[in-house]
Scaffold this motif. Structure first.
Motif, PDB file in Angstrom:
ATOM      1  N   VAL A  71       0.821  -1.206   0.000  1.00  0.00           N
ATOM      2  CA  VAL A  71       0.000   0.000   0.000  1.00  0.00           C
ATOM      3  C   VAL A  71       0.857   1.259   0.000  1.00  0.00           C
ATOM      4  O   VAL A  71       1.932   1.307   0.571  1.00  0.00           O
ATOM      5  N   GLN A  72       0.340   2.272  -0.677  1.00  0.00           N
ATOM      6  CA  GLN A  72       0.992   3.566  -0.699  1.00  0.00           C
ATOM      7  C   GLN A  72       0.171   4.537   0.135  1.00  0.00           C
ATOM      8  O   GLN A  72      -1.055   4.475   0.150  1.00  0.00           O
ATOM      9  N   GLY A  73       0.849   5.397   0.838  1.00  0.00           N
ATOM     10  CA  GLY A  73       0.162   6.431   1.600  1.00  0.00           C
ATOM     11  C   GLY A  73      -0.420   5.972   2.921  1.00  0.00           C
ATOM     12  O   GLY A  73      -1.229   6.689   3.512  1.00  0.00           O
ATOM     13  N   LYS A  74      -0.041   4.791   3.412  1.00  0.00           N
ATOM     14  CA  LYS A  74      -0.542   4.305   4.702  1.00  0.00           C
ATOM     15  C   LYS A  74       0.610   3.779   5.534  1.00  0.00           C
ATOM     16  O   LYS A  74       1.571   3.233   5.012  1.00  0.00           O
ATOM     17  N   ASP A  75       0.496   3.968   6.847  1.00  0.00           N
ATOM     18  CA  ASP A  75       1.509   3.451   7.757  1.00  0.00           C
ATOM     19  C   ASP A  75       1.440   1.932   7.804  1.00  0.00           C
ATOM     20  O   ASP A  75       0.368   1.333   7.694  1.00  0.00           O
ATOM     21  N   VAL A  76       2.611   1.305   7.975  1.00  0.00           N
ATOM     22  CA  VAL A  76       2.709  -0.152   8.016  1.00  0.00           C
ATOM     23  C   VAL A  76       3.505  -0.537   9.253  1.00  0.00           C
ATOM     24  O   VAL A  76       4.429   0.174   9.659  1.00  0.00           O
ATOM     25  N   ALA A  77       3.153  -1.665   9.865  1.00  0.00           N
ATOM     26  CA  ALA A  77       3.911  -2.204  10.987  1.00  0.00           C
ATOM     27  C   ALA A  77       4.344  -3.624  10.642  1.00  0.00           C
ATOM     28  O   ALA A  77       3.599  -4.371  10.005  1.00  0.00           O
ATOM     29  N   CYS A  78       5.568  -3.983  11.041  1.00  0.00           N
ATOM     30  CA  CYS A  78       6.103  -5.318  10.768  1.00  0.00           C
ATOM     31  C   CYS A  78       6.742  -5.885  12.031  1.00  0.00           C
ATOM     32  O   CYS A  78       7.314  -5.146  12.829  1.00  0.00           O
ATOM     33  N   VAL A  79       6.642  -7.194  12.186  1.00  0.00           N
ATOM     34  CA  VAL A  79       7.334  -7.893  13.266  1.00  0.00           C
ATOM     35  C   VAL A  79       8.604  -8.485  12.676  1.00  0.00           C
ATOM     36  O   VAL A  79       8.557  -9.289  11.746  1.00  0.00           O
ATOM     37  N   VAL A  80       9.747  -8.062  13.228  1.00  0.00           N
ATOM     38  CA  VAL A  80      11.054  -8.541  12.785  1.00  0.00           C
ATOM     39  C   VAL A  80      11.617  -9.413  13.897  1.00  0.00           C
ATOM     40  O   VAL A  80      11.581  -9.032  15.073  1.00  0.00           O
ATOM     41  N   GLU A  81      12.124 -10.602  13.532  1.00  0.00           N
ATOM     42  CA  GLU A  81      12.612 -11.552  14.526  1.00  0.00           C
ATOM     43  C   GLU A  81      14.066 -11.906  14.287  1.00  0.00           C
ATOM     44  O   GLU A  81      14.542 -11.904  13.156  1.00  0.00           O
ATOM     45  N   ALA A  82      14.749 -12.238  15.385  1.00  0.00           N
ATOM     46  CA  ALA A  82      16.098 -12.780  15.335  1.00  0.00           C
ATOM     47  C   ALA A  82      16.013 -14.211  15.865  1.00  0.00           C
ATOM     48  O   ALA A  82      15.383 -14.461  16.894  1.00  0.00           O
ATOM     49  N   LEU A  83      16.637 -15.154  15.138  1.00  0.00           N
ATOM     50  CA  LEU A  83      16.557 -16.573  15.501  1.00  0.00           C
ATOM     51  C   LEU A  83      17.943 -17.128  15.788  1.00  0.00           C
ATOM     52  O   LEU A  83      18.937 -16.683  15.211  1.00  0.00           O
ATOM     53  N   ASP A  84      18.006 -18.144  16.670  1.00  0.00           N
ATOM     54  CA  ASP A  84      19.276 -18.812  16.937  1.00  0.00           C
ATOM     55  C   ASP A  84      19.426 -19.997  15.989  1.00  0.00           C
ATOM     56  O   ASP A  84      18.611 -20.211  15.095  1.00  0.00           O
ATOM     57  N   GLU A  85      20.480 -20.809  16.184  1.00  0.00           N
ATOM     58  CA  GLU A  85      20.754 -21.907  15.252  1.00  0.00           C
ATOM     59  C   GLU A  85      19.706 -23.015  15.292  1.00  0.00           C
ATOM     60  O   GLU A  85      19.592 -23.801  14.360  1.00  0.00           O
ATOM     61  N   GLU A  86      18.898 -23.076  16.333  1.00  0.00           N
ATOM     62  CA  GLU A  86      17.812 -24.057  16.416  1.00  0.00           C
ATOM     63  C   GLU A  86      16.475 -23.434  16.036  1.00  0.00           C
ATOM     64  O   GLU A  86      15.421 -24.000  16.295  1.00  0.00           O
ATOM     65  N   PHE A  87      16.502 -22.272  15.419  1.00  0.00           N
ATOM     66  CA  PHE A  87      15.334 -21.509  14.964  1.00  0.00           C
ATOM     67  C   PHE A  87      14.428 -21.075  16.114  1.00  0.00           C
ATOM     68  O   PHE A  87      13.236 -20.884  15.934  1.00  0.00           O
ATOM     69  N   GLY A  88      15.003 -20.913  17.286  1.00  0.00           N
ATOM     70  CA  GLY A  88      14.279 -20.335  18.414  1.00  0.00           C
ATOM     71  C   GLY A  88      14.378 -18.821  18.351  1.00  0.00           C
ATOM     72  O   GLY A  88      15.392 -18.254  17.948  1.00  0.00           O
ATOM     73  N   ILE A  89      13.327 -18.144  18.772  1.00  0.00           N
ATOM     74  CA  ILE A  89      13.320 -16.682  18.741  1.00  0.00           C
ATOM     75  C   ILE A  89      14.128 -16.151  19.916  1.00  0.00           C
ATOM     76  O   ILE A  89      13.810 -16.437  21.068  1.00  0.00           O
TER      77      ILE A  89
END
Length: 128
Positions: A71-89
């Motif tokens: 979308v253009q002209g609208k605010d957006v929010a995203c969840v960004v994650e960091a994972l370890d080698e076992e794919f745990g957050i």
């Protein structure tokens, strides 16, 4: 002796009522129109995020790069994650992106972690 009307009734040559068919067709057209409208509005509000890469800054910080399309002209929010080698957050952050006039934006977000991460990614995005 049978009359012409009795023969018509016996062999199904009577006038059929059209009102139920007309009502059914109108209901079907309204249903298809409503479904199309809901699909169109949902697609106009959709946001797509593609991971471009990540940088391990130190043992407690990851920088995630991603491209935001939608979308253009609208605010957006995203969840960004960091994972370890076992794919745990091991860290996550909600990133709020202000409205932009471009269809696509390159975003970089720094995520603090509680342990050493091996990757970073975008989980989901939505119109705020």
């Amino acid at each position: 002796m049978t009359t012409a009307q009795e023969l018509d009734e016996r062999y199904g040559r009577t006038r059929r009522k059209r009102a139920p068919w007309v009502i059914a067709i109108i209901i079907a057209v309204v249903g298809v129109g409503a479904f199309a409208w809901m699909t169109a509005t949902r697609e106009m509000q959709s946001v797509d995020a593609d991971d471009l890469g990540f940088d391990l800054v130190d043992s407690h910080t990851v920088t995630v790069r991603f491209q935001l399309t939608g979308v253009q002209g609208k605010d957006v929010a995203c969840v960004v994650e960091a994972l370890d080698e076992e794919f745990g957050i091991v860290g996550w952050k909600v990133v709020e992106i202000p409205a932009g006039e471009e269809h696509s934006q390159a975003i970089s977000a720094t995520v603090p972690t509680v342990a050493e991460a091996t990757t970073g990614l975008v989980n989901t995005c939505w119109v705020a």
